[in-house]
Design a protein around this motif. Structure first.
Motif, PDB file in Angstrom:
ATOM      1  N   ARG A  53      68.213   8.090  21.871  1.00 64.81           N
ATOM      2  CA  ARG A  53      66.946   7.337  21.974  1.00 64.81           C
ATOM      3  C   ARG A  53      67.232   5.701  22.653  1.00 64.81           C
ATOM      4  NH1 ARG A  53      64.405   8.409  16.867  1.00 64.81           N
ATOM      5  NH2 ARG A  53      64.320  10.642  16.741  1.00 64.81           N
ATOM      6  N   SER A  54      66.397   5.494  22.548  1.00 62.65           N
ATOM      7  CA  SER A  54      66.383   4.099  23.481  1.00 62.65           C
ATOM      8  C   SER A  54      66.497   2.980  21.855  1.00 62.65           C
ATOM      9  CB  SER A  54      64.745   3.352  23.474  1.00 62.65           C
ATOM     10  OG  SER A  54      64.199   3.849  22.820  1.00 62.65           O
ATOM     11  N   HIS A  56      64.553   0.636  20.680  1.00 61.69           N
ATOM     12  CA  HIS A  56      63.433   0.829  19.790  1.00 61.69           C
ATOM     13  C   HIS A  56      63.300   1.868  18.558  1.00 61.69           C
ATOM     14  CE1 HIS A  56      58.975   0.703  18.887  1.00 61.69           C
ATOM     15  NE2 HIS A  56      59.302   1.649  19.405  1.00 61.69           N
ATOM     16  N   LEU A  57      63.213   3.673  19.844  1.00 64.83           N
ATOM     17  CA  LEU A  57      63.307   4.816  18.198  1.00 64.83           C
ATOM     18  C   LEU A  57      64.812   4.828  18.007  1.00 64.83           C
ATOM     19  CD1 LEU A  57      61.719   7.509  20.684  1.00 64.83           C
ATOM     20  CD2 LEU A  57      60.424   5.968  19.297  1.00 64.83           C
ATOM     21  N   TYR A  58      65.886   4.501  18.112  1.00 64.21           N
ATOM     22  CA  TYR A  58      66.795   4.423  17.171  1.00 64.21           C
ATOM     23  C   TYR A  58      66.027   3.558  15.829  1.00 64.21           C
ATOM     24  CZ  TYR A  58      71.149   2.479  15.016  1.00 64.21           C
ATOM     25  OH  TYR A  58      72.631   2.489  14.438  1.00 64.21           O
ATOM     26  N   GLU A  60      63.926   3.160  14.731  1.00 60.06           N
ATOM     27  CA  GLU A  60      62.461   3.588  14.318  1.00 60.06           C
ATOM     28  C   GLU A  60      63.191   4.794  13.417  1.00 60.06           C
ATOM     29  OE1 GLU A  60      59.603   6.447  12.912  1.00 60.06           O
ATOM     30  OE2 GLU A  60      61.155   7.086  14.590  1.00 60.06           O
ATOM     31  N   SER A  76      69.964   5.001  24.471  1.00 61.12           N
ATOM     32  CA  SER A  76      69.568   5.664  26.310  1.00 61.12           C
ATOM     33  C   SER A  76      70.571   7.326  26.886  1.00 61.12           C
ATOM     34  CB  SER A  76      69.344   4.492  26.743  1.00 61.12           C
ATOM     35  OG  SER A  76      68.379   3.720  25.888  1.00 61.12           O
ATOM     36  N   SER A 121      58.553   3.084  25.886  1.00 66.04           N
ATOM     37  CA  SER A 121      59.744   2.968  25.246  1.00 66.04           C
ATOM     38  C   SER A 121      61.204   3.202  25.313  1.00 66.04           C
ATOM     39  CB  SER A 121      59.986   2.861  23.799  1.00 66.04           C
ATOM     40  OG  SER A 121      60.049   4.147  23.119  1.00 66.04           O
ATOM     41  N   GLU A 122      61.254   4.996  26.596  1.00 61.78           N
ATOM     42  CA  GLU A 122      62.617   5.510  27.215  1.00 61.78           C
ATOM     43  C   GLU A 122      62.648   5.694  27.929  1.00 61.78           C
ATOM     44  OE1 GLU A 122      63.654   6.717  23.761  1.00 61.78           O
ATOM     45  OE2 GLU A 122      62.277   5.529  23.431  1.00 61.78           O
ATOM     46  N   ARG A 124      64.295   2.874  30.549  1.00 63.25           N
ATOM     47  CA  ARG A 124      65.422   2.546  30.766  1.00 63.25           C
ATOM     48  C   ARG A 124      65.448   1.510  31.560  1.00 63.25           C
ATOM     49  NH1 ARG A 124      64.561  -0.475  26.071  1.00 63.25           N
ATOM     50  NH2 ARG A 124      66.370  -1.173  26.554  1.00 63.25           N
TER      51      ARG A 124
END
Ligand code: GLC
Ligand code: MG
Length: 425
Positions: A53-54, A56-58, A60, A76, A121-122, A124
């Motif tokens: 995860r990026s 952002h998703l981390y 989340e 990432s 978002s993913e 990077r």
């Protein structure tokens, strides 16, 4: 992390379908791991999350799952390393990844092949990611490799979860990021006493190939990782194939590798009297035990998971000094020793609900030979308490952990996205 020396144990774990079981809506196995880590390891060991995860998703994921705060987060797919609670980035690592990396050329070739890009978002700086169907994966990977070769490029292609394709610099990935950290630790004379890596899918394979680690492939692992394991030549005794899913598989591996202690406080009844306790511990370990067990017993009381008995109530009361004070987040000061009596009426009030209480970031500071200050975050699922608590505790022989709480000071945890919200699963 309060320790200055080498971590006793370093756990490096993937998140999705390894630490976090998306089928376990109450996160029971993760909460088992959390309680063990906070009670026994947090004071002298290092927890590292290594995720695809990026950031952002981390975050989340953290907002709806009871994830502890790790000492280091590798995100990432090993292309971003962040230290501590303030997530200080490792710029040295990012610079190393620039070596031979031509992101534009990679995007260009993938576009020509009409590959389906993952969400923005993913994407990077050192990771370009796509969705590729399982049935066409081999062909797509082969074609990409050919095209990159023809252009003099040599990126790393990783296929995970039967759907995700990540393209990274050759020197990146979860394994290389960990090897980089291990080199750093070694240079600083802080090589962990033991390192356990944990994963379930393709991008985790590299973790198991890092020198001097033991590893667990959790019971619910993806085909591609099991296949890698089957094809991987040489001695595999350092890799344990768990039968249990996700975090429960990690606990199973701790037992297999005899990493002591491996029994979660959630796996046996909380000791109710000083006689139930096996070996008395002192200082930081006793304080961490006390926090974890106290919160757990409150959770069990509210859920009605323990008997509505005098012994249980007495356990909750006996660790509060009769003259103790509780400074509430909203400013009022009360006496918790007296207040705990009204707790009787709340027995079973959370019965049948998805309800849990857990502690994160427990830290203990010794004030004198027999007194400590303990700070931790208290999270509660359903309801609205996300508190930062600071306790002043003192040695007191007649309690299970040999401690008594003198002063409790709570403060709202603000601006923090954690798993205590009502929307949590
Ligand atoms: C996470 C990331 C995704 C990546 C996958 C596998 O799901 O969000 O970008 O492809 O992990 O590494
Ligand atoms: Mg995973």
């Amino acid at each position: 992390m309060e320790f200055n020396g080498a971590p006793r144990l370093m756990i490096v774990s993937d998140l999705d379908n390894t630490m976090v079981d998306h089928q376990d809506h109450e996160n029971k196995s993760l909460l088992r791991f959390d309680a063990l880590w906070e009670a026994e390891y947090n004071h002298d060991s290092l927890l590292v999350f290594s995720t695809g995860r990026s950031p952002h998703l981390y975050f989340e994921l953290r907002s709806h799952v009871p994830l502890l705060t790790p000492g280091i987060a590798i995100m990432s797919v090993g292309t971003e390393i962040k230290y501590g609670e303030s997530m200080v980035p490792d710029h040295g690592w990012e610079q190393e990844l620039n070596e031979g990396w031509d992101r534009d050329a990679i995007v260009e070739e993938a576009t020509k092949l009409n590959l389906k890009f993952q969400v923005e978002s993913e994407q990077r700086p050192h990771k370009v990611s796509f969705y590729v169907e399982k049935k066409s994966a081999q062909e797509v990977l082969a074609t990409l490799n050919e095209r990159f070769k023809a252009r003099g490029l040599n990126p790393k292609l990783i296929y995970s979860g039967g759907v995700d394709l990540d393209i990274l610099p050759q020197g990146a990935g979860k394994g290389q990021a960990l090897a980089y950290l291990m080199r750093k630790f070694k240079a600083e004379g802080r090589t962990p006493g033991h390192t356990l890596v944990c994963g379930d899918s393709g991008n985790d394979a590299e973790l198991f190939a890092v020198a001097d680690v033991s590893g667990v492939i959790v019971g619910n692992a993806q085909e591609e990782l099991l296949q890698w394991h089957a094809e991987h030549a040489g001695d595999k005794s350092h890799i344990f194939l768990a039968t249990e899913r996700c975090a429960s598989g990690i606990l199973e591996a701790m037992k297999h590798f005899d990493l002591q202690p491996y029994v979660s406080p959630r796996d046996h009844p909380v000791a109710l009297s000083v006689n139930d306790k096996q070996a008395p511990k002192i200082g930081a370990v006793a304080a961490a035990h006390e926090v974890v067990e106290y919160l757990l017993l409150i959770e069990q009381w509210l859920r009605g998971d323990v008997p509505n008995s005098h012994q249980v109530h007495n356990r909750l009361k006996s660790v509060l000094a009769p003259d103790s004070s509780l400074v509430h987040a909203y400013g009022i000061i009360s006496n918790p020793y007296k207040e705990i009596d009204s707790f009787h009426s709340l027995y079973g009030s959370q019965n049948g609900k998805t309800f849990a209480i857990w502690a994160d970031r427990i830290r203990t500071m010794e004030i004198s030979d027999d007194s400590w200050v303990v700070r931790f975050d208290k999270w509660q699922r359903t309801g609205l308490t996300f508190f930062f608590l600071c306790l002043f505790i003192q040695a007191y022989a007649d309690t299970p952990n040999g401690l008594q709480w003198k002063l409790i000071h709570e403060t709202w945890l603000s601006g923090y996205s954690g798993a205590g919200s009502n929307s949590s699963a």
